[in-house]
Write a protein that holds these residues in place. Structure first.
Motif, short mmCIF file in Angstrom:
data_model
loop_
_atom_site.label_atom_id
_atom_site.label_comp_id
_atom_site.label_asym_id
_atom_site.label_seq_id
_atom_site.Cartn_x
_atom_site.Cartn_y
_atom_site.Cartn_z
N MET A 10 33.34 -51.20 7.86
CA MET A 10 31.94 -50.78 7.85
C MET A 10 31.79 -49.39 7.26
O MET A 10 32.66 -48.52 7.43
CB MET A 10 31.39 -50.77 9.28
CG MET A 10 31.10 -52.13 9.84
SD MET A 10 30.24 -52.02 11.43
CE MET A 10 30.37 -53.73 11.97
N VAL A 18 24.35 -53.76 12.46
CA VAL A 18 24.96 -54.85 13.22
C VAL A 18 24.47 -54.85 14.66
O VAL A 18 24.23 -55.92 15.25
CB VAL A 18 26.50 -54.74 13.13
CG1 VAL A 18 27.16 -55.70 14.12
CG2 VAL A 18 26.97 -55.04 11.71
N VAL A 47 32.54 -55.63 8.10
CA VAL A 47 31.44 -56.49 7.67
C VAL A 47 31.95 -57.39 6.55
O VAL A 47 32.84 -57.03 5.79
CB VAL A 47 30.21 -55.70 7.16
CG1 VAL A 47 29.56 -54.93 8.28
CG2 VAL A 47 30.55 -54.81 5.99
N PRO A 54 25.46 -56.71 3.55
CA PRO A 54 26.21 -57.25 4.69
C PRO A 54 25.59 -58.56 5.18
O PRO A 54 24.37 -58.66 5.33
CB PRO A 54 26.07 -56.15 5.76
CG PRO A 54 25.71 -54.91 5.00
CD PRO A 54 24.87 -55.39 3.86
N SER A 57 29.60 -59.76 10.62
CA SER A 57 30.36 -58.64 11.17
C SER A 57 31.37 -59.10 12.21
O SER A 57 31.27 -60.22 12.75
CB SER A 57 29.40 -57.63 11.82
OG SER A 57 28.77 -58.23 12.96
#
Length: 282
Positions: A10, A18, A47, A54, A57
């Motif tokens: 990330m 997320v 991710v 994205p 996750s």
């Protein structure tokens, strides 16, 4: 699967995205969880993205050399059924190396987790609602001072599978909507807990204590922080004293998960776990 799809660590700001997905899934994370989550293991959050976007996750937070915890496994609804979830899962699992991995699984997913090598250890029920009263205790808890976390960290490491000092320093630090308390007897710590503002109400966790009297003192100190809003506690059902405390507050079961492990299960003294820290990080 899109040829531009890749799983990567990330970037700044993506954990907040997320956690918003988690809110939309009904998981009700804390308003400022990302600060402490990243302190636990900055390399533990991933991710899956198509180009710069994205789409899913996972977190696999590593605690020391022998234990990791899996959470935040989400594929955005617009991108499900395309194989992205499997790729994200495999990358997350691989990041843990040969560590035991824990997770808290809902009933609908437990068979899938079994197929991936996870075995059930114990059940956890989330109790929630507006507390009808405060518990009575012979002890009095006090707010945690940021300058005195060392003893609390030692106490935690006797209950949680591995030390997590950096996480606790952030998790227990006083911020708006977050408060931690500790209870002592004859100068020795007998328990501690944290309450934090969530998208809906407040969650209490961890709530670790030597006994029900110590846990009651912590609850009596922490619950007023909610100012009449709903409070939620994730309680291992094997801790009957913790269940009785929650029921005594007028809280009701609202959600159930099962703690599962891939690899040797750590020895956790559940009689001291009156509330799990989080379902995302263990």
């Amino acid at each position: 699967m899109n040829s531009e799809f890749a799983v990567r660590s990330m970037r700044p700001g993506e954990l907040e995205l997320v956690l918003e997905w988690a809110r939309q899934e009904g998981w009700n994370p804390g308003l400022d969880d990302s600060l402490a989550f990243l302190e636990a293991d900055p390399s533990g959050f991933f991710v899956g993205s198509i180009g710069e976007v994205p789409v899913g996750s996972i977190s696999v937070v590593k605690y020391g050399e022998s234990f990791a915890f899996l959470g935040l496994y989400i594929v955005h609804p617009d991108f499900r059924g395309k194989g992205y979830g499997k790729a994200i899962w495999e990358a997350g699992i691989a990041s843990a190396g040969d560590r035991t991995i824990g997770l808290d699984g809902v009933a609908a997913q437990q068979e899938n987790y079994r197929k991936a090598g996870f075995e059930p250890a114990y059940s956890t029920i989330r109790y929630g609602g507006v507390a009808s009263s405060l518990p009575i205790s012979t002890l009095v808890a006090q707010s945690v001072l940021d300058s005195r976390l060392e003893g609390l960290q030692r106490y935690d490491s006797a209950i949680f599978p591995q030390p997590r000092d950096a996480f606790l320093t952030s998790w227990c630090t006083g911020r708006k909507g977050r408060r931690s308390a500790v209870v002592r007897k004859s100068g020795k710590i007998r328990g501690y807990g944290t309450i934090r503002r969530c998208y809906e109400g407040y969650k209490i966790g961890p709530l670790f204590a030597n006994d029900a009297d110590s846990a009651a003192a912590l609850l009596a100190e922490l619950i007023p922080e909610a100012k009449g809003a709903a409070v939620f506690i994730d309680i291992p059902t094997a801790n009957h004293e913790a269940v009785a405390l929650a029921e005594g507050l007028g809280l009701q079961p609202v959600f159930e998960t099962t703690r599962m492990y891939r690899g040797p299960a750590p020895a956790i003294p559940l009689k001291h776990v009156f509330g799990v820290t989080t379902l995302e990080l263990g």
